[in-house]
Design an enzyme around this catalytic site. Structure first.
Site, PDB file in Angstrom:
ATOM      1  N   ASP A  64       0.830  -1.206   0.000  1.00  0.00           N
ATOM      2  CA  ASP A  64       0.000   0.000   0.000  1.00  0.00           C
ATOM      3  C   ASP A  64       0.866   1.259   0.000  1.00  0.00           C
ATOM      4  OD1 ASP A  64      -2.302   1.528   0.177  1.00  0.00           O
ATOM      5  OD2 ASP A  64      -3.031   0.593   2.021  1.00  0.00           O
ATOM      6  N   ASP A  78     -10.733   2.049  -3.265  1.00  0.00           N
ATOM      7  CA  ASP A  78     -11.271   1.759  -1.934  1.00  0.00           C
ATOM      8  C   ASP A  78     -12.791   1.728  -1.955  1.00  0.00           C
ATOM      9  OD1 ASP A  78      -9.038   1.284  -0.530  1.00  0.00           O
ATOM     10  OD2 ASP A  78      -8.850   3.270   0.365  1.00  0.00           O
TER      11      ASP A  78
HETATM   12  C1  DGJ Z   1      -5.824   1.927   1.880  1.00  0.00           C
HETATM   13  C2  DGJ Z   1      -6.210   0.672   1.157  1.00  0.00           C
HETATM   14  O1  DGJ Z   1      -6.713   0.967  -0.102  1.00  0.00           O
HETATM   15  C3  DGJ Z   1      -7.224  -0.071   2.021  1.00  0.00           C
HETATM   16  O2  DGJ Z   1      -7.707  -1.193   1.328  1.00  0.00           O
HETATM   17  C4  DGJ Z   1      -6.571  -0.446   3.307  1.00  0.00           C
HETATM   18  O3  DGJ Z   1      -5.535  -1.354   3.069  1.00  0.00           O
HETATM   19  C5  DGJ Z   1      -6.052   0.797   4.015  1.00  0.00           C
HETATM   20  N1  DGJ Z   1      -5.247   1.590   3.147  1.00  0.00           N
HETATM   21  C6  DGJ Z   1      -5.275   0.408   5.238  1.00  0.00           C
HETATM   22  O4  DGJ Z   1      -4.676   1.480   5.834  1.00  0.00           O
END
Ligand code: DGJ
Length: 729
Positions: free
Chosen positions: A478, A548
């Site tokens: 990430d 997300d």
């Molecule tokens: C952003 C990601 O897109 C989410 O799926 C998740 O992993 C969060 N970060 C965690 O902080």
């Protein structure tokens, strides 16, 4: 196919199955001009398009109008400062502070296959699939050699371009701009298509008329970004999904970029793409080279469908690598939306136990397993297991998950450092910051200065130790904030302008190292959702978390925009809980499954807490995934209807390579009163084959399905979805 050179006319011609790209050298001075890009031509004798017989003629014949020549000639790789007032592709600053440069043709080389780009992701191919042309130009005053690389693929309508700049002089100079591709075309009144968005709303398509002047899309956020996408297409005014001209560029790079089109006073269009020049300044010592990233160029005369086919084919065959390149991915369940930071071994195992019974194949533990990370306020950089949450550490948890017959995956955000972390307390100078200025926090975190070797080594040592500590088979990598306060405590003053690019190179080097040490790992890139969904990252990870926002209706536009360029096998897509955590919408569980089927497929919910009714549907969805994933992953994708345009329904199709089966996905977003059925035309079938919808008796010929179509009955309610599986009769 491949590359030919007409020595007498000094013309290079690159051919792909259906397109030609032609450039040529004119005048004794050696100006390199762009002659043609479009539908395949038999011959290269089109140099009249350079208009060197029209006033103001070439400079050697009419030096009086040298400036008019420069400002009008269709340059293949334009420089600035000597008379072309359109946007240059390259800028330099010499030790004396001069910025003018001029590139003149010197030599060429034609090679089988495609050389790799040092330190950078790039498409690849062997002598059977591509041929490369290198055109060497130089500015003897500056002491600069520029090599222009072109690769023509024989199995995709794609030309790739990249550029390498070498200091051949005796003094250092500064490279202040280096685009990777640029060419000039006559203006046929184009529209410009680009992808825009925001967090949770990535890659929405925007089409608008191209006007005079410069129009661009760009990012100088340090990553390709949620907001703009390293993609640009020029479409003929009447171009549709299926017909008309499209010129597209896509950047194989994950940092700052600019993609632009400039319409000149003479109605010509300059289309270019490369690293964003904002804050870019690379010092080149004598004999040093700078390798610019690759641009993928596509011309299609079959509208957007033709463009999409070319990108998908290239990326499936010549960009994505590794263990999972052609493999079905395990169905995963990720605990982020199920628990956020509130989890421990017990909770994760209860989710895994239930999930394994339903056929889910891998548990992914998301953010919150390390240091004192109980919220997003702290601990990034402290990559040590939090044994209060996970007693027995990773090995106990992973073993227990494996005993359930499931794989285990882990989340990491290796590029970051929280101000409240042990790492920051020990090394405050490891964060990117301008000394003396309080750096801007975002999600209460800073970005690590990956231009420093000791920082990279620390990060890699932690990644490697974690991955070796248990049977971890998947990593979600990430990146949750964009770059600000561009400053390194380590770089000298005249190299601070290198930080953005050095950062991206370091991310690539880290992922490269990780995939070499753990070649069986499934890597999914992610950046606060889909902010780093680009071909650069696809070189390291065969899939990227798309957004997300996992709401089935929001996903329609996001996935449409993403699939415009990228194969369905790359799109991280999950079924999430309702009301949806991002928009609060309630959609049927079946619809969520059908929309996620267009991507990698998985779950983002607490399977122990959802209703029994929904949980009971999971085994059916698991079976649906196993039945159709080969087709979805390997088949040819076609867009049949776009919700973003009609605001009523969405529809896409995948057809197997041998055209014996096709899967059509239809999502009715809003139901309508007094409306019975909708006619739908299929694409990509064999006109001479016969098909039926699985489970139904009616037999249709391929040409009937493609030209007369079928009637789809209206469904009861909003947000309804349907799958139609066509099989050869
Ligand atoms: C952003 C990601 O897109 C989410 O799926 C998740 O992993 C969060 N970060 C965690 O902080």
């Amino acid at each position: 196919m491949g590359v030919t050179y007409d020595e007498k006319e000094r013309i290079f011609k690159l051919d792909t199955p259906n397109t030609s790209y032609i450039l040529g050298v004119v005048d004794e001075e050696g100006f390199l001009g762009h002659i043609y890009y479009g539908k395949k031509l038999k011959n290269s004798n089109v140099s009249y398009l350079l208009r060197t017989q029209e006033p103001p003629f070439v400079p050697s014949k009419n030096n009086r109008e040298r400036c008019s020549f420069y400002d009008r000639f269709p340059f293949e790789y334009p420089t600035g400062g000597v008379g072309d007032y359109r946007e240059s592709a390259i800028s330099i600053r010499t030790q004396k502070g001069h910025v003018a440069s001029q590139l003149l043709y010197k030599d060429y080389e034609i090679m089988d296959g495609k050389p790799a780009l040092e330190g950078l992701p790039a498409t690849f191919g062997d002598k059977d699939s591509c041929t490369t042309l290198k055109v060497i130009c130089e500015d003897s005053i500056v002491g600069m050699q520029v090599e222009l690389f072109y690769t023509a693929f024989s199995d995709a309508d794609v030309i790739t371009r990249s550029v390498r700049v070498t200091n051949t002089g005796k003094e250092a100079f500064y490279l202040t701009k280096v685009f990777s591709a640029s060419f000039d075309m006559d203006n046929e009144e184009y529209d410009m298509l680009s992808l825009h968005g925001s967090w949770a709303r990535e890659r929405h398509m925007q089409r608008k008329p191209l006007g005079y002047g410069i129009q661009n899309v760009s990012s100088f956020r340090g990553e390709s970004s949620h907001q703009d996408h390293p993609f640009l297409a020029l479409l003929g005014k009447h171009t549709t999904q299926e017909t008309g001209d499209v010129y597209a560029m896509n950047f194989v790079y994950s940092g700052n970029f600019r993609a632009q089109a400039e319409v000149s006073q003479f109605d010509s269009v300059r289309m270019s793409m490369g690293i964003h020049p904002e804050n870019f300044c690379w010092k080149l010592e004598p004999q040093e080279s700078f390798q610019a990233p690759e641009v993928v160029c596509v011309y299609s005369d079959k509208g957007l469908d033709g463009m999409t086919t070319a990108f998908h084919h290239l990326y499936k065959k010549h960009l994505i690598r590794g263990e999972y390149k052609d493999k079905k991915r395990p169905i995963l369940i990720n605990n982020w939306e199920a628990t956020y930071f509130d989890f421990d071994t017990g909770k994760l195992l209860s989710i895994a136990k239930e999930a394994s019974k339903l056929g889910i194949e891998m548990l992914v533990m998301d953010d919150g397993w390390f240091g004192k990370r109980n919220s997003d306020n702290c601990a990034l950089g402290d990559w040590f297991v939090n044994e209060e949450k996970l007693p027995g550490g990773l090995s106990y948890l992973v073993d227990e998950v494996n005993k359930l017959g499931m794989k285990f995956g882990i989340w990491m955000e290796p590029e970051m450092i929280s101000p409240d972390s042990e790492l920051y307390r020990a090394h405050p100078d490891w964060a990117i910051a301008v000394p003396g200025r309080t750096a801007t926090e975002s999600r209460q975190q800073y970005v690590l200065d990956l231009s420093r070797k000791e920082v990279i080594d620390y990060v890699y040592e932690r990644i490697s130790a974690i991955l070796k500590s248990a049977n971890i088979e998947y990593v979600k990598w990430d990146m949750n904030r964009q770059l600000t306060d561009i400053g390194s405590y380590d770089l000298p003053a005249d190299r601070q302008g290198e930080l953005y690019h050095r950062y991206v190179l370091a991310v690539y080097a880290l992922q490269d190292r990780m995939m070499k040490e753990f070649p069986k790992l499934l890597l999914e890139n992610c950046s606060g959702g889909g902010a780093r969904f680009d071909p650069g990252m696809l070189y390291y990870s065969p899939q990227i978390w798309c957004s997300d926002d996992a709401d089935a209706i929001e996903r329609l536009e996001i996935q449409e925009g993403t699939a415009l360029i990228y194969p369905l096998s790359t799109m991280g897509a999950h079924v999430s809980d309702c009301p949806n955590h991002t928009v609060g919408r309630v959609t049927p569980f079946e619809t969520r499954g059908i929309v996620a089927l267009a991507g990698t497929f998985g779950y983002e919910l607490d399977v122990t807490k959802i209703s029994k009714e929904d949980r009971d549907k999971i085994p059916e969805q698991v079976a649906m995934y196993h039945k159709y994933n080969d087709l979805v992953r390997q088949g040819d994708y076609y867009r049949l209807a776009s919700y973003s345009q009609n605001h009523k329904f969405d529809c896409w199709e995948v057809v197997s390579e041998d055209k014996t089966e096709a899967l059509v996905t239809f999502v009715q977003v809003m139901n309508r009163a007094n409306f019975k059925s909708r006619r739908l035309l299929l694409k990509g079938l064999d006109a001479d084959k016969y098909y039926k919808i699985e489970g139904e008796a009616t037999v249709y010929s391929g040409d009937t399905l493609m030209h007369a179509g079928i009637l789809l009955q209206n469904m009861w309610g909003d947000f309804q979805a349907k799958l139609l599986h066509f099989v050869e009769a």
